[in-house]
Design a protein around this motif. Structure first.
Motif, mmCIF file in Angstrom:
data_model
loop_
_atom_site.group_PDB
_atom_site.id
_atom_site.type_symbol
_atom_site.label_atom_id
_atom_site.label_comp_id
_atom_site.label_asym_id
_atom_site.label_seq_id
_atom_site.Cartn_x
_atom_site.Cartn_y
_atom_site.Cartn_z
ATOM 1 N N VAL A 115 1.466 7.633 -1.871
ATOM 2 C CA VAL A 115 0.415 6.581 -1.700
ATOM 3 C C VAL A 115 -0.284 6.637 -0.339
ATOM 4 O O VAL A 115 -1.280 7.112 0.223
ATOM 5 N N CYS A 116 0.910 6.300 0.709
ATOM 6 C CA CYS A 116 0.481 6.398 1.870
ATOM 7 C C CYS A 116 1.786 6.398 2.929
ATOM 8 O O CYS A 116 2.908 6.028 2.317
ATOM 9 N N ALA A 157 1.422 2.703 7.587
ATOM 10 C CA ALA A 157 0.124 2.227 7.115
ATOM 11 C C ALA A 157 -0.063 0.636 6.737
ATOM 12 O O ALA A 157 -1.044 0.198 6.652
ATOM 13 N N ARG A 183 1.130 -3.138 6.743
ATOM 14 C CA ARG A 183 1.293 -4.377 7.562
ATOM 15 C C ARG A 183 1.696 -5.677 6.657
ATOM 16 O O ARG A 183 1.293 -5.638 5.570
ATOM 17 N N PRO A 184 2.911 -6.141 7.280
ATOM 18 C CA PRO A 184 3.207 -7.343 6.756
ATOM 19 C C PRO A 184 2.235 -8.393 5.978
ATOM 20 O O PRO A 184 1.446 -8.724 6.844
ATOM 21 N N GLN A 222 -0.337 -7.885 4.175
ATOM 22 C CA GLN A 222 -2.025 -7.685 4.326
ATOM 23 C C GLN A 222 -2.029 -6.419 3.322
ATOM 24 O O GLN A 222 -1.510 -5.180 3.632
ATOM 25 N N GLY A 223 -2.438 -6.541 2.206
ATOM 26 C CA GLY A 223 -2.460 -5.395 1.243
ATOM 27 C C GLY A 223 -3.420 -4.322 1.450
ATOM 28 O O GLY A 223 -4.190 -4.491 2.220
ATOM 29 N N VAL A 224 -3.110 -3.191 0.738
ATOM 30 C CA VAL A 224 -4.077 -2.106 1.040
ATOM 31 C C VAL A 224 -4.290 -1.555 -0.583
ATOM 32 O O VAL A 224 -3.846 -1.819 -1.491
#
Ligand code: SRM
Ligand SMILES: Cc1cc2nc3c(=O)[nH]c(=O)nc-3n(C[C@H](O)[C@H](O)[C@H](O)COP(=O)(O)OP(=O)(O)OC[C@H]3O[C@@H](n4cnc5c(N)ncnc54)[C@H](O)[C@@H]3O)c2cc1C
Ligand code: SF4
Ligand code: FES
Lengths: 104, 824
Positions: A4-5, A9, A11-12, A14-16
């Motif tokens: 996926v990544c 990339a 951050r705690p 903080q979703g993507v």
């Protein structure tokens, strides 16, 4: 096995969102304790693909993401909606290998 | 089908209530109702008459609309033929009745002082009376010093009238025949303190004396008092009591103190004729308060529907806050019961006086008087006639009070403790607003509200101040912790003062606190993870996951050139465009990836964030004001722009809205705003605590006729005080309503600096103004923040495939999204 990544990339709390080859989307989260979770990105209450953009925290110790649209909480480990027993989202098994986040 | 006719004489507060009660009880519409009102306007809240001088807007006093009655305003009933059962009105109308209700109220009593009819002498009962008093004051030609006035009568109404005069810029003399103020409600000890407290407020009190004459001297009035003093006056107000109004002669017996004599069912000796309210002498007693009148109205409505019902007796307790001084009196305040004992605590230093009256065995509470601090009133009043709670009479005096179930908690609406606790226990009521909605308790004078809170606690409804499961503190407490400890991150705060990893309640609240205290960009570092939906991407999320873009247009003023830029941006990105209710333009349908591109164009053209997404200042609306409008008295656009630029970016517990109107016509709707400004000939009036939205509220006047510099100083203090002390997501309206001591307290803090914090509040605002930077520019200049504005981490630049649009009226609008099958 779908990479996926890079872990870097994320951050705690903080979703993507990630786009899968079949056109579907997952929301990937790194929690404060360092574990990685993945849920379906579509919020079952609005139909919008936005769960990755919700606030990450805990409810009674269970790690959750809160939908940014109407604010229901979803358990990051089970996908269960904690505000409505009739709703849930699919959980995708993930692992981190060589610094890369992969769906298994 | 209506088969019978009720005629009501008098459309005052009680007549109005009768119609409401009958319409509610008369389910099969038996009664046709005809109401005659002598005043040209529909019934209004006479109890709140004095507040008219704050705004001079009669609308603010309106009672609800009268439905289901034929209302004949400005037409008094002049005669009644009881044999034919017909009333005749001044306009010559004749109406036959099956039942007649007299609700003619009272007339002010004017003692026979020579000169009492001179111009400049007034009574204090109707809106027109207040208009006339103001006209006298405005006409007065006094050039030096303040206007001066005399109020004859130092009772409850007299002090209210004196306060109203003060509000009109008049220094009042209060003249009372009795040896003390408020002789009916308060004893000597309490009245002595009351006098000292009100004299500090520019009132001159003369007790034990009366006016012997009033004379005209040029255009001034000279009053001679029986004690030899002469007063030089602009205006005189008589407030020496009321007399039941019985000039409509029906040949019915009157009570010992006037008033149509009625039995406990409010019936006169003619079974078809009733009397209610202040014109009724119910078994010989006349009540000058509205609550007993309301119970009489309910009793008559019951009778008319065939139910037996009698007047339950009345509670004549009073509590008021006059000139900021609490006064309360309840039950047998003067200890007239045989053998009654008094427990008095007179604290001259603190400025408080309290007297409790108990039965000879000290077991039953009979009544009491509180002056200076009446906070115990809501708890004590319902205990009258009940056991004295343990500990109450001991030195230091308060006790854990628990009321018996039948105690009347709200006397305005006759609601017992049982009714309220039942509603709480059934889960119908969970807080004060829901109790108000379902039982009516607390919706009259408001003095029982503290008791309602206590009942919630007693029923185990936790009125917890804890923000959420992660913090035991309230928002205001967290604010103080962050301010004092200078903690700058959520992780540190939750680690030291909370537990867990936070949630959608505490994280945005903490984000807002950090931002109010100036901690850099709202998306800087960990702060990005705390922001609620809209702040997270500095745009408002729409139903399909796209965003809207709202550039700031201060005061609603925009150049054609900038309008063209907005048009071009909207066209180039295919954005749906709409004029908002806040005098600016909203562009809808942007995807996450497009937001930075759109904002780059806007920022380059000189726009900045409008904070439509933040709990922050939204807009300062304006009207055109003096520049163009022929009625304008100040430059409302100029001020609106100045204020919007001053407070832009200010993060607060909830959004903040403002408006500036150029004259009293109020085209900018400033009184619907958190802080609203209305121009006057001499400067500005500042109103605070207004709200549109869910529970509309008109803003209250905080200061009047101030210059721009003072205005800004007061707004700075007001906003910072709100930001420090409000709950999360509490608009200024709800905050002000919940503030102990209300508007008066706020004025003390903001204007008189009673807490000594004003310099601090101003410094905090100065720091905000100094540190302001456009948030969107901040994002565009920081590659790390910019990187987060992408739909997919693994496919940058790919638009979200679930988003699609259709066309409506020439613009793109979202295609409704399917909701996925519910997974069990
Ligand atoms: C765009 C606009 C409607 C319009 O097309 O005119 C609007 C749109 C929204 N309003 Fe509003 N309100 C808009 C003017 C108003 C007004 C009128 C005004 O400001 O003069 C009011 C009543 C005045 C007031 O606030 O006292 C208003 C009362 C609300 C409320 C109820 C607030 C309350 O105290 O009860 C909410 C809900 C909330 O904030 O919790 C709300 C919330 C919202 C939100 C933010 C809901 C949301 O989270 O999605 C809407 C999204 C805006 C967007 O996507 O850009 N909006 N909203 C107006 C934007 C004005 C602006 O330029 O900033
Ligand atoms: C300044 C002020 C402050 C007050 N504060 C309080 C308070 O804090 N608490 C409290 O409980 N009470 C207070 N009161 C008293 C309260 O306002 C009255 O008890 C209440 O208004 C009585 O209602 P009513 O309908 O009996 O009389 P009113 O409200 O006086 O209504 C009577 C109406 O009948 C009309 N009328 C008279 N004769 C005729 C006729 N022949 N034909 C047609 N119409 C007629 C009159 O014009 C009037 O409009 C206050 C009063 C004033 C003036
Ligand atoms: S509020 Fe007054 S000054 Fe402003 S536009 Fe209206 S009438 Fe003109
Ligand atoms: S006692 Fe007046 S509102 Fe309850």
């Amino acid at each position: 096995m779908t990479p996926v990544c890079e872990l870097s990339a994320l951050r705690p709390e903080q979703g993507v969102a990630a786009l899968l080859p079949d056109g579907s989307q997952v929301a990937v989260f790194l929690t404060f304790d360092g574990s990685v979770h993945a849920l379906d990105n579509i919020d079952p209450f609005s139909g919008a693909a936005v769960l990755a953009r919700g606030i990450v925290g805990d409810r009674g110790g269970r790690p959750v993401v809160v939908s940014p649209v109407y604010k229901q909480a979803f358990d990051l480990t089970t996908g269960a909606c904690l505000d409505s027993p009739d709703h849930s989202v699919a959980v995708h098994p993930v692992r981190v290998r060589d610094g890369v986040v992969e769906l298994t | 089908m209506s088969t019978r006719t009720l005629v009501v004489v008098g459309h005052g507060m009680v007549g109005h209530r009768l119609v409401e009660a009958l319409r509610a009880k008369d389910v099969d519409d038996q009664w046709r109702i005809v109401v005659f009102g002598e005043e040209a306007r529909p019934a209004y809240d006479r109890v709140a008459l004095s507040s008219y001088v704050d705004t001079w807007r009669a609308e603010d006093l309106e009672l609800g609309p009268l439905e289901g009655a034929d209302l004949r305003l400005g037409d008094a009933v002049v005669s009644v033929d009881r044999d034919r059962r017909v009333v005749t009105s001044a306009s010559g109308a004749e109406v036959s009745y099956d039942a007649l209700v007299l609700a003619t109220g009272s007339v002010p009593f004017v003692p026979p002082v020579p000169g009492r009819d001179l111009p400049g002498c007034h009574v204090y009962r109707t809106i027109e009376d207040l208009d006339a008093i103001k006209a006298t004051v405005d006409r007065s030609t006094r050039r030096i010093g303040r206007h001066s006035g005399m109020v004859l009568g130092g009772g409850l109404l007299g002090l209210e009238a004196a306060n109203a005069l003060r509000g009109m810029g008049v220094s009042p003399h209060v003249v009372e025949l009795a040896p003390r103020l408020m002789p009916i409600q308060v004893d000597e000890g309490g009245a002595g303190l009351l006098k000292r407290l009100v004299e500090k407020l520019d009132l001159t009190v003369h007790t034990g004396t009366s006016a012997s004459s009033i004379e005209l001297d040029g255009d001034r009035l000279i009053a001679k008092l029986t004690n030899g003093l002469e007063l030089d006056l602009d205006v005189v107000v008589f407030s020496a009591g009321i007399r039941p109004r019985t000039d409509l002669d029906l040949g019915l017996p009157l009570g010992p103190r006037g008033g149509y004599l009625v039995d406990d069912a409010c019936r006169t000796s003619d079974p078809n004729v009733y009397a209610i309210g202040e014109c009724a002498s119910i078994e010989g007693t006349v009540y000058g308060l509205v609550a007993p009148g309301y119970s009489m109205a309910e009793v008559v409505a019951d009778q008319l529907c065939g139910a037996a019902s009698v007047f339950p007796g009345a509670d004549t307790s009073t509590k008021l806050k006059l000139l900021g001084v609490d006064v309360a009196s309840f039950g047998d305040a003067h200890a007239t019961t045989e053998g009654a004992l008094e427990v008095v605590v007179n604290n001259a230093v603190a400025g408080t006086y309290s007297k409790l009256v108990v039965s000879d065995d000290a077991k039953t509470l009979l009544g009491g008087i509180l002056v200076g601090d009446a906070s115990q009133y809501a708890m004590l009043r319902p205990l009258v006639g009940k056991d004295v709670p343990a500990g109450l009479l001991e030195p230091g005096g308060s006790a854990e009070l628990s009321l018996p179930p039948d105690a009347q908690v709200c006397s305005c609406h006759a609601v017992t403790k049982q009714t309220i606790t039942d509603a709480i226990c059934a889960g119908v009521c969970t807080d004060v607003p829901t109790i108000k909605a379902c039982t009516k308790a607390g919706t009259g004078c408001g003095s029982c509200v503290p008791m309602l809170k206590q009942l919630l606690t007693e029923c185990g409804v936790e009125q917890s101040k804890a923000l959420c499961e992660h913090f035991d503190h309230s928002r205001a407490e967290l604010f103080e912790i962050v301010r004092a400890t200078r903690i700058t991150s959520f992780t540190e705060l939750v680690g030291k003062h909370g537990r867990g990893r936070g949630c959608d309640i505490c994280k945005p609240a903490v984000a807002s606190i950090l931002a109010s205290l100036g901690n850099g960009h709202v998306l800087g570092g960990e702060q990005a993870t705390l922001q609620d939906t809209n702040d997270r991407f500095l745009a408002n999320m729409q139903r399909n996951g796209t965003y809207s873009v709202v550039p700031r247009i201060p005061g609603g003023e925009i150049t054609p050139q900038k309008l063209i830029v907005i048009g071009e941006v909207a066209r180039d990105f295919g954005l749906y465009t709409k004029i908002t209710g806040g005098q600016r333009i909203d562009l809808f349908g942007a995807t996450v990836d497009q937001l930075p591109e759109i904002w780059r164009r806007l920022v380059d053209a000189g726009f900045e964030s409008g904070h439509a997404y933040g709990k922050a200042l939204r807009t300062v609306k304006s009207c055109v004001g003096t520049t163009w409008c022929r009625y304008g008295v100040q430059d409302s656009v100029g001020l609106a722009i100045e204020l919007e630029l001053r407070y832009r970016g200010l993060r607060s517990p909830h959004k903040l809205k403002s408006a500036v109107s150029g004259c009293a016509r109020e085209c900018a709707e400033a009184r619907g705003k958190d802080f609203g400004i209305i121009a006057t000939e001499n400067g500005w009036n500042l109103y605070v605590g207004g709200n549109g939205g869910f529970t509309p509220r008109h803003a209250d006047l905080l200061v009047s006729d101030v210059d721009t510099e003072s205005l800004i100083k007061y707004i700075d203090r007001f906003l910072m005080f709100y930001i420090r002390t409000a709950d999360r997501l509490q608009r200024t309206s709800a905050w002000l309503e919940g503030l102990d001591g209300g508007l008066e307290h706020l004025r003390e803090v903001i204007v008189d600096d009673s807490l000594g914090i004003c310099a601090d509040l101003e410094a905090a605002m100065a720091a905000h103004v100094e540190d302001y930077a456009d948030e969107w520019r901040g994002v565009l200049e920081d590659p790390e923040k910019l990187a987060r504005f992408q739909s997919f981490v693994n496919a940058p630049g790919t638009p979200d495939p679930t988003i699609s649009f259709r066309e409506e009226r020439g613009q793109r609008v979202p295609v409704l999204l399917g909701i996925p099958e519910v997974a069990q």
